[in-house]
Motif scaffolding. Structure first.
Motif, PDB file in Angstrom:
ATOM      1  N   PRO A   1      -1.007  -1.762 -14.372  1.00 11.05           N
ATOM      2  CA  PRO A   1      -0.407  -0.696 -15.272  1.00 11.05           C
ATOM      3  C   PRO A   1      -1.222   0.298 -15.591  1.00 11.05           C
ATOM      4  CG  PRO A   1       0.458  -2.956 -15.785  1.00 11.05           C
ATOM      5  CD  PRO A   1      -0.883  -3.112 -15.118  1.00 11.05           C
ATOM      6  N   LEU A   2      -2.560  -0.133 -15.979  1.00  4.74           N
ATOM      7  CA  LEU A   2      -3.445   0.878 -16.705  1.00  4.74           C
ATOM      8  C   LEU A   2      -4.247   1.767 -15.813  1.00  4.74           C
ATOM      9  CD1 LEU A   2      -5.388  -1.316 -19.270  1.00  4.74           C
ATOM     10  CD2 LEU A   2      -4.508   0.940 -19.753  1.00  4.74           C
ATOM     11  N   ALA A   3      -4.223   1.305 -14.643  1.00  4.30           N
ATOM     12  CA  ALA A   3      -5.087   2.070 -13.507  1.00  4.30           C
ATOM     13  C   ALA A   3      -4.800   3.523 -13.572  1.00  4.30           C
ATOM     14  CB  ALA A   3      -4.668   1.295 -12.221  1.00  4.30           C
ATOM     15  N   PRO A   4      -3.759   3.928 -13.483  1.00  8.54           N
ATOM     16  CA  PRO A   4      -3.385   5.468 -13.399  1.00  8.54           C
ATOM     17  C   PRO A   4      -3.891   6.194 -14.441  1.00  8.54           C
ATOM     18  CG  PRO A   4      -1.452   4.253 -12.868  1.00  8.54           C
ATOM     19  CD  PRO A   4      -2.169   3.219 -13.396  1.00  8.54           C
ATOM     20  N   HIS A   5      -4.360   5.552 -15.691  1.00  7.22           N
ATOM     21  CA  HIS A   5      -4.665   6.311 -16.849  1.00  7.22           C
ATOM     22  C   HIS A   5      -6.244   6.264 -16.900  1.00  7.22           C
ATOM     23  CE1 HIS A   5      -0.380   6.340 -17.948  1.00  7.22           C
ATOM     24  NE2 HIS A   5      -0.653   5.056 -17.880  1.00  7.22           N
TER      25      HIS A   5
ATOM     26  N   GLY B   1      -7.394   0.693  -7.689  1.00 10.54           N
ATOM     27  CA  GLY B   1      -7.517   2.197  -7.546  1.00 10.54           C
ATOM     28  C   GLY B   1      -8.031   2.578  -8.749  1.00 10.54           C
ATOM     29  N   ILE B   2      -9.123   1.824  -9.412  1.00  7.39           N
ATOM     30  CA  ILE B   2      -9.779   2.556 -10.555  1.00  7.39           C
ATOM     31  C   ILE B   2     -10.826   3.181  -9.986  1.00  7.39           C
ATOM     32  CG2 ILE B   2     -10.650   2.135 -12.819  1.00  7.39           C
ATOM     33  CD1 ILE B   2      -8.712   0.140 -13.315  1.00  7.39           C
ATOM     34  N   PRO B   3     -11.331   4.599 -10.211  1.00  2.05           N
ATOM     35  CA  PRO B   3     -12.525   5.030  -9.605  1.00  2.05           C
ATOM     36  C   PRO B   3     -13.584   4.667 -10.541  1.00  2.05           C
ATOM     37  CG  PRO B   3     -11.246   6.691 -10.791  1.00  2.05           C
ATOM     38  CD  PRO B   3     -10.293   5.565 -10.756  1.00  2.05           C
ATOM     39  N   ASP B   4     -14.750   4.912 -10.047  1.00  2.00           N
ATOM     40  CA  ASP B   4     -16.200   4.914 -10.698  1.00  2.00           C
ATOM     41  C   ASP B   4     -16.139   3.677 -11.495  1.00  2.00           C
ATOM     42  OD1 ASP B   4     -18.593   5.186 -11.842  1.00  2.00           O
ATOM     43  OD2 ASP B   4     -17.731   6.798 -13.404  1.00  2.00           O
ATOM     44  N   THR B   5     -16.043   2.428 -10.742  1.00  2.86           N
ATOM     45  CA  THR B   5     -16.027   1.137 -11.291  1.00  2.86           C
ATOM     46  C   THR B   5     -17.600   0.385 -11.055  1.00  2.86           C
ATOM     47  OG1 THR B   5     -13.698   0.695 -11.290  1.00  2.86           O
ATOM     48  CG2 THR B   5     -15.064  -1.214 -11.297  1.00  2.86           C
TER      49      THR B   5
END
Length: 444
Positions: free
Chosen positions: A363-367, A396-400
């Protein structure tokens, strides 16, 4: 090592520390859900659980700690003496036990634990059971108007469920957690939580996100003869309306941040309406405004971690760790975006291996614009940083990337974003109460 609902290695402070260390060795299993051992110990202590002030017994997956915090704040605002038992602790063990408004002091805690240790006679017993017995001893000996009792894990076989007739029971939102002990379905988990319901004792049940959980709770209440309390809350402008069969209140937003806290405040208000003393609207308002509950969307403004960030950056801390917690944080993230569209949200994230990181993060990923993952310091049961990073990338979280510590994670995020000339960021440290406890200790 992790004991039932608490970090095993966290210090108690003062004279209680050596006793706590001895007690950890009394039982070979970390968690063993049963009530027989505790019944035996309580009998040896002359049943302190039968000599308590009126008890409010609270179970649930998400929100039970916040609900207890709201109750304590409103009851104390009304001038009442309140005992509280919660778990886990964040930094020091004594956070779990409040005696008439004050955290138990180390000398008293040590004496109570030693008394329980002697009465137990070296027999097998879990750490959580013996510390629960110590809390009951403390509550039975210190005058108070009410006891707020939070379950540790589940309900039916939780150590707190030895109280035979509480004044009120409450069950907050049910979600997936502790599946290895409570079951793989929401119906099974709800069935375990419903084990605290008692014949003739009013039951306050929060609205449930899944029909199967609600049906299970309602069926159990009917089966045991626990009357369901009718109540409701509704957001209204910059506050909310609470309504029950006893009163209607138009109230400001509670002091704990997050839209989900309206529901937790509603559970607490419905419990208040069932207690044998009145808590007026003024005390309700003061309690809701002044409530404190660390690591629940808590903004950190002082200490080395917060002060090490560039001017204009914000640092937040939350201990939520399951799918419902991720959903609640996503709602708050959306609210932040609406209020400040240009401020990026960055995460520092760590989680126990027993949890499901993708359920929390999805749920958090888009933010989220960037994320650093850490292993929880001192926790053998922590997910490795690379494992949590893989889950984040899958969401899908970028820059991890991984980091060796929370401080290193913050430094890495600052270096990446400040160097790019981006707007001041908001950093949220999240994923575990164990990580939150470490952060609070490190940040002073």
């Amino acid at each position: 090592m992790t004991t039932q609902n608490g970090p095993a290695a966290a210090p108690a402070g003062g004279g209680a520390d050596p006793v706590l260390e001895r007690l950890k060795g009394l039982h070979p299993k970390v968690i063993d859900l049963s009530l027989d051992r505790l019944h035996r110990l309580l009998a040896a202590l002359d049943h302190p659980e039968r000599r308590l002030p009126p008890v409010v017994h609270v179970a649930g997956t998400n929100g039970k700690g916040s609900t207890v915090a709201f109750l304590r704040a409103m009851l104390e605002a009304a001038g009442l003496r309140v005992h509280v038992y919660t778990s886990p602790h964040l930094v020091r063990f004594h956070e779990r036990i409040r005696l008439a408004g004050r955290l138990i002091d180390d000398d008293r805690l040590a004496a109570l634990l030693e008394e329980c240790e002697i009465a137990n006679g070296g027999a097998p017993i879990t750490f959580f059971e013996v510390t629960t017995a110590a809390a009951f001893l403390a509550f039975a000996r210190e005058p108070a108007d009410v006891v707020l009792l939070e379950t540790g894990l589940g309900g039916r076989l939780d150590a707190t469920n030895v109280v035979e007739r509480p004044a009120v029971t409450a069950i907050t939102r049910i979600s997936y957690d502790h599946r290895q002990f409570l079951g793989d379905t929401l119906a099974a988990i709800a069935g375990e939580k419903a084990g605290i319901l008692k014949p003739g004792v009013p039951a306050v049940i929060a609205p449930q996100p899944a029909e199967e959980a609600w049906r299970t709770l309602a069926a159990r209440a009917e089966a045991v003869g626990a009357p369901l309390v009718q109540w409701g809350v509704e957001p209204r402008g910059d506050g909310f309306v609470y309504e029950s069969g006893r009163r209607r209140l138009e109230l400001p937003m509670p002091g704990l941040l997050g839209a989900h806290q309206i529901g937790n405040a509603g559970v607490a208000l419905a419990v208040l309406d069932q207690l044998p003393f009145a808590v007026g609207e003024e005390a309700v308002r003061r309690g809701l405004a002044g409530v404190e509950w660390p690591a629940r969307l808590q903004r950190l403004t002082r200490g080395p971690l917060a002060e090490g960030l560039p001017v204009g950056w914000e640092l937040w801390l939350d201990g939520g760790h399951n799918d419902s917690a991720g959903e609640a944080l996503a709602v708050q993230a959306a609210a932040w975006e609406a209020a400040e569209p240009g401020r990026p949200l960055l995460l520092v994230y760590g989680m126990l291996a027993s949890k499901e990181p993708r359920e929390f993060l999805a749920p958090l990923a888009p933010h989220v614009q960037a994320m650093r993952t850490v292993a929880i310091p001192g926790e053998d049961a922590s997910l490795p940083a690379e494992g949590t990073a893989a889950a984040a990338r899958a969401c899908g979280i970028p820059d991890t990337e991984t980091a060796e510590s929370v401080a290193a994670a913050l430094a890495g995020l600052v270096e990446r974003h400040a160097a790019a000339g981006r707007a001041p960021a908001r950093v949220l440290i999240c994923g575990s109460l164990y990580l939150a406890g470490t952060v609070l200790a490190e940040n002073g």
